[in-house]
Structure formats: structure tokens, C-alpha cells
Design a protein around this motif. Sequence first.
Motif, mmCIF file in Angstrom:
data_model
loop_
_atom_site.group_PDB
_atom_site.id
_atom_site.type_symbol
_atom_site.label_atom_id
_atom_site.label_comp_id
_atom_site.label_asym_id
_atom_site.label_seq_id
_atom_site.Cartn_x
_atom_site.Cartn_y
_atom_site.Cartn_z
ATOM 1 N N UNK A 277 0.822 -1.209 0.000
ATOM 2 C CA UNK A 277 0.000 0.000 0.000
ATOM 3 C C UNK A 277 0.853 1.254 0.000
ATOM 4 N N UNK A 278 1.875 1.295 0.842
ATOM 5 C CA UNK A 278 2.693 2.500 1.012
ATOM 6 C C UNK A 278 3.700 2.666 -0.126
ATOM 7 N N UNK A 279 4.228 1.558 -0.639
ATOM 8 C CA UNK A 279 5.236 1.554 -1.699
ATOM 9 C C UNK A 279 6.475 2.379 -1.327
ATOM 10 N N UNK A 280 7.148 1.988 -0.246
ATOM 11 C CA UNK A 280 8.338 2.743 0.166
ATOM 12 C C UNK A 280 9.569 2.360 -0.639
ATOM 13 N N UNK A 281 10.475 3.312 -0.816
ATOM 14 C CA UNK A 281 11.764 2.977 -1.424
ATOM 15 C C UNK A 281 12.694 2.305 -0.418
ATOM 16 N N UNK A 282 12.536 2.645 0.863
ATOM 17 C CA UNK A 282 13.414 2.095 1.897
ATOM 18 C C UNK A 282 12.587 1.642 3.087
ATOM 19 N N UNK A 283 13.071 0.590 3.742
ATOM 20 C CA UNK A 283 12.420 0.055 4.933
ATOM 21 C C UNK A 283 13.446 -0.043 6.050
ATOM 22 N N UNK A 284 13.067 0.407 7.246
ATOM 23 C CA UNK A 284 13.926 0.343 8.427
ATOM 24 C C UNK A 284 13.246 -0.524 9.476
ATOM 25 N N UNK A 285 13.993 -1.437 10.064
ATOM 26 C CA UNK A 285 13.450 -2.289 11.112
ATOM 27 C C UNK A 285 14.583 -2.741 12.019
ATOM 28 N N UNK A 286 14.323 -3.724 12.882
ATOM 29 C CA UNK A 286 15.344 -4.280 13.759
ATOM 30 C C UNK A 286 16.055 -5.449 13.071
ATOM 31 N N UNK A 287 17.301 -5.664 13.446
ATOM 32 C CA UNK A 287 18.029 -6.859 13.041
ATOM 33 C C UNK A 287 17.620 -7.999 13.972
ATOM 34 N N UNK A 288 17.385 -9.178 13.417
ATOM 35 C CA UNK A 288 16.876 -10.277 14.237
ATOM 36 C C UNK A 288 17.882 -10.752 15.284
ATOM 37 N N UNK A 289 19.159 -10.489 15.074
ATOM 38 C CA UNK A 289 20.183 -10.889 16.049
ATOM 39 C C UNK A 289 20.563 -9.751 16.971
ATOM 40 N N UNK A 290 20.572 -8.521 16.449
ATOM 41 C CA UNK A 290 21.053 -7.377 17.216
ATOM 42 C C UNK A 290 19.907 -6.455 17.645
ATOM 43 N N UNK A 291 18.763 -7.039 17.915
ATOM 44 C CA UNK A 291 17.618 -6.233 18.327
ATOM 45 C C UNK A 291 17.619 -5.868 19.795
ATOM 46 N N UNK B 43 13.282 -1.009 -2.429
ATOM 47 C CA UNK B 43 14.653 -0.911 -2.935
ATOM 48 C C UNK B 43 15.687 -1.254 -1.859
ATOM 49 N N UNK B 44 15.579 -0.651 -0.691
ATOM 50 C CA UNK B 44 16.641 -0.765 0.313
ATOM 51 C C UNK B 44 16.102 -1.180 1.674
ATOM 52 N N UNK B 45 16.896 -1.973 2.382
ATOM 53 C CA UNK B 45 16.561 -2.440 3.723
ATOM 54 C C UNK B 45 17.663 -2.020 4.686
ATOM 55 N N UNK B 46 17.264 -1.478 5.832
ATOM 56 C CA UNK B 46 18.216 -1.077 6.863
ATOM 57 C C UNK B 46 17.739 -1.579 8.224
ATOM 58 N N UNK B 47 18.714 -1.916 9.057
ATOM 59 C CA UNK B 47 18.421 -2.307 10.435
ATOM 60 C C UNK B 47 18.993 -1.257 11.374
ATOM 61 N N UNK B 48 18.194 -0.824 12.350
ATOM 62 C CA UNK B 48 18.724 0.103 13.338
ATOM 63 C C UNK B 48 19.857 -0.593 14.086
ATOM 64 N N UNK B 49 20.976 0.109 14.262
ATOM 65 C CA UNK B 49 22.116 -0.453 14.987
ATOM 66 C C UNK B 49 22.149 0.200 16.357
ATOM 67 N N UNK B 50 21.553 -0.479 17.305
ATOM 68 C CA UNK B 50 21.464 -0.002 18.680
ATOM 69 C C UNK B 50 22.870 0.194 19.223
ATOM 70 N N UNK B 51 23.073 1.302 19.935
ATOM 71 C CA UNK B 51 24.408 1.637 20.431
ATOM 72 C C UNK B 51 25.025 0.503 21.244
ATOM 73 N N UNK B 52 24.187 -0.263 21.941
ATOM 74 C CA UNK B 52 24.701 -1.340 22.784
ATOM 75 C C UNK B 52 25.386 -2.434 21.971
#
Length: 249
Positions: free
Chosen positions: A108-122, A158-167
Motif C-alpha cells: 500500500x505505502x510503496x516505500x523505497x526504503x524500509x527500516x526495522x530491527x536486526x533479528x540478532x542485534x535487536x 529498494x533498500x533495507x536497513x536495520x537500526x544499529x542499537x548503540x549497545x
Amino acid sequence: MQSQQRLLVVLAHPDDESFLCGGTIAKMSEQGVHITLLCATKGEMGRRMGNPILTTREALPGLRVKELKNACEELGISDLRFLNVRDKTIEFESFDLLAERIVKVIREVQPEALVTFHEKYGGHPDHCAIGRAAEFAYLNSGDPDFYPDPVFPAFKVHSLYFVLWHAFYDEWFKEYGLSRITEVDIAGTLQKKIRALRAHRSQTLAVPELWGNQNPSLPFLKESEYFIKGNSPTNIEEIDFFKTIERLG
């Protein structure tokens, strides 16, 4: 396809967006990017209810939704949606159903980029679970045979990014180095991030540095935010999510 660039952020709880990527979201919004935030829960199991106490356990979900809406206004998020999953139970939800629901939002939204958590570094079971489902949705949303939808056709992000938590920054850096890290300079939007964090009063009143003179030693108040590149070329230095998209076409 819409002419305006679009970013979809898929996170677990109210305040995740402000703590982890608030400065980046505000920066993208200032650049004219349309931001959709898909929040899995309403944070009803959060340990904090203000300091001093602002609410009751029963009323906490409503308060946290209100706080999130206020934070969205500060950050320039124009489209807020909820999956209405119970807090601290995302990992027990049907993975297929979660992925299907996220795929529907992507189409529905048709984003060029998606940001979410990394499954290991969440850093939290809810974070890892929603990140795993969002990545799976990202990988399959462009397949017309994957959860066919009569209203919204298949769409590949188009692009996928994972937030990189400072920890987890040092751990990631030791294992992979800088090649897959995107650093976003948020000096110009740090004050918006701080205001968004303050909007989450029930969760941040216990952080006195946030309410007085900002303490630069607090990692979430630094002038940079970091993201793991889920699929972007590692040989291109990035300063935000859309520069790579523009260069590659």
C-alpha cells in the motif's frame, strides 16, 4: 508509483522510533520524505509509568499511544499505524500472519526504503521478532504469488536497513567492520529527537539528563545514528537512505 520518496519504519514499541532513529526520521522528513511508522504494540507491558507515576497499568496503553502521536508530530511522521500485537508477545505470534500484514502495508505505502530491527542485534525479543518478520516481508513483497492481493499489487522495496542499537555497535564493528554501516549525521535534528523523547514522558521522566542540560555522554543523544545495510552496496559510503537509491537509479 508516487513521486514523493517514501520510508517505512517497522518497530515494536512506542518510543523505539525516538530512541533509535528519531534524528534520522526527522532529517528524512525535513527533506520531503513521506514517513510511515508501523508500530507492532502499544507498549502496555512497559515497566515505566512515569516518575512520579502518571498513569495506571490499565490506562498505560492509551497514554503511550497518545505519547507516540505527539512524538510523531515532532519527528514529521505523517502516517502512524499499529499492528495491535500484545506487548512482549510478538515472538509468539504467527510468523506468517505478521509477515502477511507487513507485506500488505509495504504494497500500500510503496516505500523505497524500509527500516526495522536486526533479528540478532535487536536487544529485546519483541525487537528481534518484528525485525525477522519485516525482513521476510521485505524479501517477498515483490513476489505476486506471495499473499496475492486484489487491491495492492506486488511491490519490491529498494533498500533495507536495520537500526544499529548503540549497545551492539562495538560487537557488530568487531565482526563486520564499517563496510555495512550507514552513519547518519543528525546534528541538525537532534533537538527534534529530544523533543520527541520528551513526548514519551511516561518512559523518559526517569532519565533526568533528558530533561535538564542534555548529557552528551548518553549514547542516544549523540549527533549520529547508525544503521546496518541490509542490502545496499558496501562499497558506497552513505549519509542517508536515499543517496544510494539516487545514485543507482
